[in-house]
Write an enzyme that holds these catalytic residues in place. Structure first.
Site, PDB file in Angstrom:
ATOM      1  N   ARG A  15       0.853  -1.207   0.000  1.00  0.00           N
ATOM      2  CA  ARG A  15       0.000   0.000   0.000  1.00  0.00           C
ATOM      3  C   ARG A  15       0.887   1.255   0.000  1.00  0.00           C
ATOM      4  O   ARG A  15       0.551   2.265  -0.611  1.00  0.00           O
ATOM      5  CB  ARG A  15      -0.908  -0.033   1.232  1.00  0.00           C
ATOM      6  CG  ARG A  15      -1.805   1.177   1.373  1.00  0.00           C
ATOM      7  CD  ARG A  15      -2.721   1.018   2.591  1.00  0.00           C
ATOM      8  NE  ARG A  15      -3.547   2.175   2.801  1.00  0.00           N
ATOM      9  CZ  ARG A  15      -4.385   2.300   3.831  1.00  0.00           C
ATOM     10  NH1 ARG A  15      -4.511   1.313   4.712  1.00  0.00           N
ATOM     11  NH2 ARG A  15      -5.117   3.383   3.986  1.00  0.00           N
ATOM     12  N   ASN A  21       1.143   1.533  14.823  1.00  0.00           N
ATOM     13  CA  ASN A  21       0.226   0.590  14.167  1.00  0.00           C
ATOM     14  C   ASN A  21       0.397   0.505  12.653  1.00  0.00           C
ATOM     15  O   ASN A  21       0.020  -0.484  12.034  1.00  0.00           O
ATOM     16  CB  ASN A  21      -1.234   0.900  14.539  1.00  0.00           C
ATOM     17  CG  ASN A  21      -1.700   2.242  14.031  1.00  0.00           C
ATOM     18  OD1 ASN A  21      -0.895   3.123  13.738  1.00  0.00           O
ATOM     19  ND2 ASN A  21      -3.001   2.421  13.930  1.00  0.00           N
ATOM     20  N   LYS A  39      11.099  10.317  12.220  1.00  0.00           N
ATOM     21  CA  LYS A  39      11.278   9.772  13.578  1.00  0.00           C
ATOM     22  C   LYS A  39      10.268   8.638  13.731  1.00  0.00           C
ATOM     23  O   LYS A  39       9.070   8.871  13.859  1.00  0.00           O
ATOM     24  CB  LYS A  39      11.033  10.890  14.606  1.00  0.00           C
ATOM     25  CG  LYS A  39      10.723  10.440  16.030  1.00  0.00           C
ATOM     26  CD  LYS A  39      11.933   9.983  16.779  1.00  0.00           C
ATOM     27  CE  LYS A  39      11.623   9.608  18.230  1.00  0.00           C
ATOM     28  NZ  LYS A  39      10.801   8.387  18.409  1.00  0.00           N
ATOM     29  N   GLU A  93      -2.752  13.591  12.746  1.00  0.00           N
ATOM     30  CA  GLU A  93      -3.768  12.540  12.645  1.00  0.00           C
ATOM     31  C   GLU A  93      -3.803  11.858  14.002  1.00  0.00           C
ATOM     32  O   GLU A  93      -2.844  11.183  14.385  1.00  0.00           O
ATOM     33  CB  GLU A  93      -3.378  11.551  11.537  1.00  0.00           C
ATOM     34  CG  GLU A  93      -4.348  10.399  11.409  1.00  0.00           C
ATOM     35  CD  GLU A  93      -3.811   9.272  10.520  1.00  0.00           C
ATOM     36  OE1 GLU A  93      -2.803   9.453   9.823  1.00  0.00           O
ATOM     37  OE2 GLU A  93      -4.423   8.193  10.562  1.00  0.00           O
ATOM     38  N   CYS A 117      -6.822   3.964  14.272  1.00  0.00           N
ATOM     39  CA  CYS A 117      -7.538   5.189  14.668  1.00  0.00           C
ATOM     40  C   CYS A 117      -8.943   5.178  14.087  1.00  0.00           C
ATOM     41  O   CYS A 117      -9.874   5.715  14.675  1.00  0.00           O
ATOM     42  CB  CYS A 117      -6.759   6.432  14.236  1.00  0.00           C
ATOM     43  SG  CYS A 117      -6.489   6.557  12.464  1.00  0.00           S
ATOM     44  N   THR A 118      -9.109   4.558  12.914  1.00  0.00           N
ATOM     45  CA  THR A 118     -10.405   4.538  12.236  1.00  0.00           C
ATOM     46  C   THR A 118     -11.265   3.321  12.590  1.00  0.00           C
ATOM     47  O   THR A 118     -12.276   3.086  11.938  1.00  0.00           O
ATOM     48  CB  THR A 118     -10.193   4.520  10.710  1.00  0.00           C
ATOM     49  OG1 THR A 118      -9.225   3.522  10.429  1.00  0.00           O
ATOM     50  CG2 THR A 118      -9.740   5.850  10.168  1.00  0.00           C
TER      51      THR A 118
HETATM   52  O1  G3H Z   1      -4.682   4.181  12.550  1.00  0.00           O
HETATM   53  C1  G3H Z   1      -4.892   5.081  11.732  1.00  0.00           C
HETATM   54  C2  G3H Z   1      -4.869   4.807  10.295  1.00  0.00           C
HETATM   55  O2  G3H Z   1      -4.862   6.000   9.541  1.00  0.00           O
HETATM   56  C3  G3H Z   1      -6.001   3.922   9.880  1.00  0.00           C
HETATM   57  O3  G3H Z   1      -5.851   3.549   8.552  1.00  0.00           O
HETATM   58  O4  G3H Z   1      -8.219   2.976   8.071  1.00  0.00           O
HETATM   59  O5  G3H Z   1      -6.410   2.250   6.546  1.00  0.00           O
HETATM   60  O6  G3H Z   1      -6.655   1.218   8.807  1.00  0.00           O
HETATM   61  P1  G3H Z   1      -6.836   2.432   7.953  1.00  0.00           P
END
Ligand code: G3H
Length: 499
Positions: free
Chosen positions: A116, A167, A190, A263, A297-298
């Site tokens: 990705r 993550n 970093k 973010e 996070c999403t």
């Molecule tokens: O953890 C935060 C990420 O921006 C989530 O990305 O929705 O592709 O898992 P994702």
């Protein structure tokens, strides 16, 4: 891994180095940070615990090379990104394997994280080569004539500090680095303390892709030692950070007036209306809540079902969740370890609080090592911590609602505003609810997620600052430069209306 000869300069046995001015070094501090596999507890390697003195050298290296990179033709900058993407695809498997070991991500997902990132690099190269400016004639503003013409083009900001999360340590640092570089900035990366090894491979990749020495640098180390020093440093011109809202808030204070792209956390709510397609909804909720054991996070972090479908939806989701595989990330089990035992303790605390206040346990609430069993809590009420706090783990609360208005109220009461979801067949109503939700993105009949990566990605309130996404990140990492041409009377032509 050791058989790939291109990787050999970055490490000495288990000791990984940091990357400055095109060279792999060890810290003058002699300090190293041990990285352990969160599943097996096995030692993966050590990264350098860099000092403030190391940080100064890295910052100077990046600063001194802004000019050379800004003046490298855009076509060459774009080609560096494309060659880097080619190498990511070539080495996706060995790098993905390291990623799986150091953060416990299922192997397939770890490899697709590298792929990705390659896709992001290709798309950023394409978007970067389309950067254009604009010309505005003065006579479109009262009192001015065509004698004033502004020409605007985009220039880099300077040195950009890119700080990624544990993550997505490769992808979410890569998604910052690519737009920063294509816009002509030099970069200091970093990596997070957990997940520090995998992003180091970006140094090898970019060097092989032809980045000039000093344009891309990597510093590893303890946040307590160099975190504030880097973010507050006057030679850092912009910071792009992904991580917790708490750290983001602190970083913003230390950074002062530097431009920021943040973010941060989320508490994404899925509003499920009475007419929703429950098969589709169940699949989306389970995938959204439990991929990478909820450490996104999403992730779907609350479900708000209407009364008529609540019982059935809870049963369907629970059944699906109980069939998720649990265990070794190397075997691609869906539920694997959380990043450390402190995170497990925190998640357990949320579950215990909810149960003590009367929530119904549908499944889960079991722990072995760093693995938390996927947990469904029904009849959660708004006095429970799990209704508001972000677990970053595999626990999903159902807060039953009586109306769309109540769902909107509970969604918006959150300190976070990343994404929201509405599951329904009534598209008119979905649009009306979407307009009320105080979030960056509303998903209709789908789970919350960042991608595709050329979509704008942002959060309101404690969820972030600024907008990411291929072209949006390039814009955030560059600024307009305006040159105004003032034409003199000399050589003026006379034009009169003859009517
Ligand atoms: O953890 C935060 C990420 O921006 C989530 O990305 O929705 O592709 O898992 P994702």
């Amino acid at each position: 891994m050791n058989e790939i000869k291109e990787f050999s300069p970055m490490k000495d046995g288990l000791n990984y180095k940091y990357y400055i001015n095109g060279k792999w070094n060890v810290s003058e501090s002699g300090d190293v940070i041990a990285i352990y596999n969160p599943y097996s507890n096995e030692l993966i390697g050590y990264v350098q615990g860099c000092s403030k003195k190391d940080a100064d050298e890295v910052i100077n290296s990046a600063k001194e090379n802004v000019d050379c990179w800004e003046n490298t033709p855009l076509e060459e900058r774009v080609n560096v990104l494309r060659r880097a993407a080619d190498l990511m695809l070539k080495w996706a498997e060995p790098i993905g394997r390291i990623l799986m070991q150091e953060i416990g991500k299922p192997l397939k997902s770890a490899i697709s994280e590298i792929r990705r990132t390659a896709d992001i690099f290709y798309a950023t190269a394409d978007a970067g080569s389309q950067i254009v400016g604009e010309t505005i004639m003065g006579d479109s503003f009262k009192g001015f004539t065509k004698d004033k013409i502004s020409m605007t083009y985009r220039v880099p900001l300077g040195v950009i500090l890119c700080i990624g999360p544990f993550n997505y340590p490769f992808n979410l640092t890569g998604s910052k680095i690519a737009p920063a570089l294509v816009a002509g900035n030099s970069v200091i990366m970093k990596p997070p303390s957990e997940g520090a090894i995998t992003p180091l491979y970006l140094g090898v990749i970019l060097e092989k892709a032809g980045i000039p020495p000093g344009v891309f640098n990597i510093i590893t180390g303890r946040g307590s030692e160099i975190g504030d020093y880097l973010t507050g440093h006057p030679k850092i011109d912009m910071i792009s950070f992904t991580g917790s809202s708490e750290t983001g808030r602190h970083l913003a204070k230390v950074a002062g007036m530097k431009p920021l792209l943040l973010e941060l956390g989320g508490k994404d709510a899925a509003i499920v209306l009475d007419d929703a397609d429950l098969e589709l909804t169940t699949k989306a909720i389970v995938k959204g809540a439990f991929s990478f054991s909820g450490q996104r996070c999403t992730a779907v972090k609350r479900v708000l079902p209407m009364p008529r479908i609540a019982d059935l939806l809870v049963e369907k989701v629970t059944k699906e969740v109980m069939s998720l595989s649990i265990g070794d990330p190397a075997e691609n089990k869906v539920i694997g370890p959380l990043i450390n035992s402190k995170r497990c303790d925190f998640v357990q605390g949320l579950i215990d609080d909810a149960l003590s206040k009367g929530a119904t346990l549908k499944c889960g609430n079991r722990r072995e090592g760093n693995i938390m069993w996927p947990t469904i809590l029904d009849n959660v009420t708004i006095d429970m911590r799990i209704a508001w706090e972000e677990p970053f783990g595999p626990v999903l609360p159902f807060i039953r609602i009586r109306s769309a208005e109540e769902a909107i109220e509970i969604s918006n009461k959150s300190e976070y505003g990343l994404q929201g979801m509405i599951f329904t067949n009534n598209i008119d109503l979905a649009f009306n609810i979407a307009q009320e939700l105080e979030v960056g993105t509303v998903q209709i009949n789908g789970q919350s997620e960042r991608g595709p990566d050329h979509f704008p990605f942002l959060g309101t309130k404690s969820s972030g600052l600024g907008t990411q996404g291929i072209k949006y990140s390039i814009e955030a990492m560059s600024r307009p430069k305006v040159v105004v041409m003032n034409l003199s009377e000399k050589g003026k032509l006379i034009h009169e209306c003859r009517g």
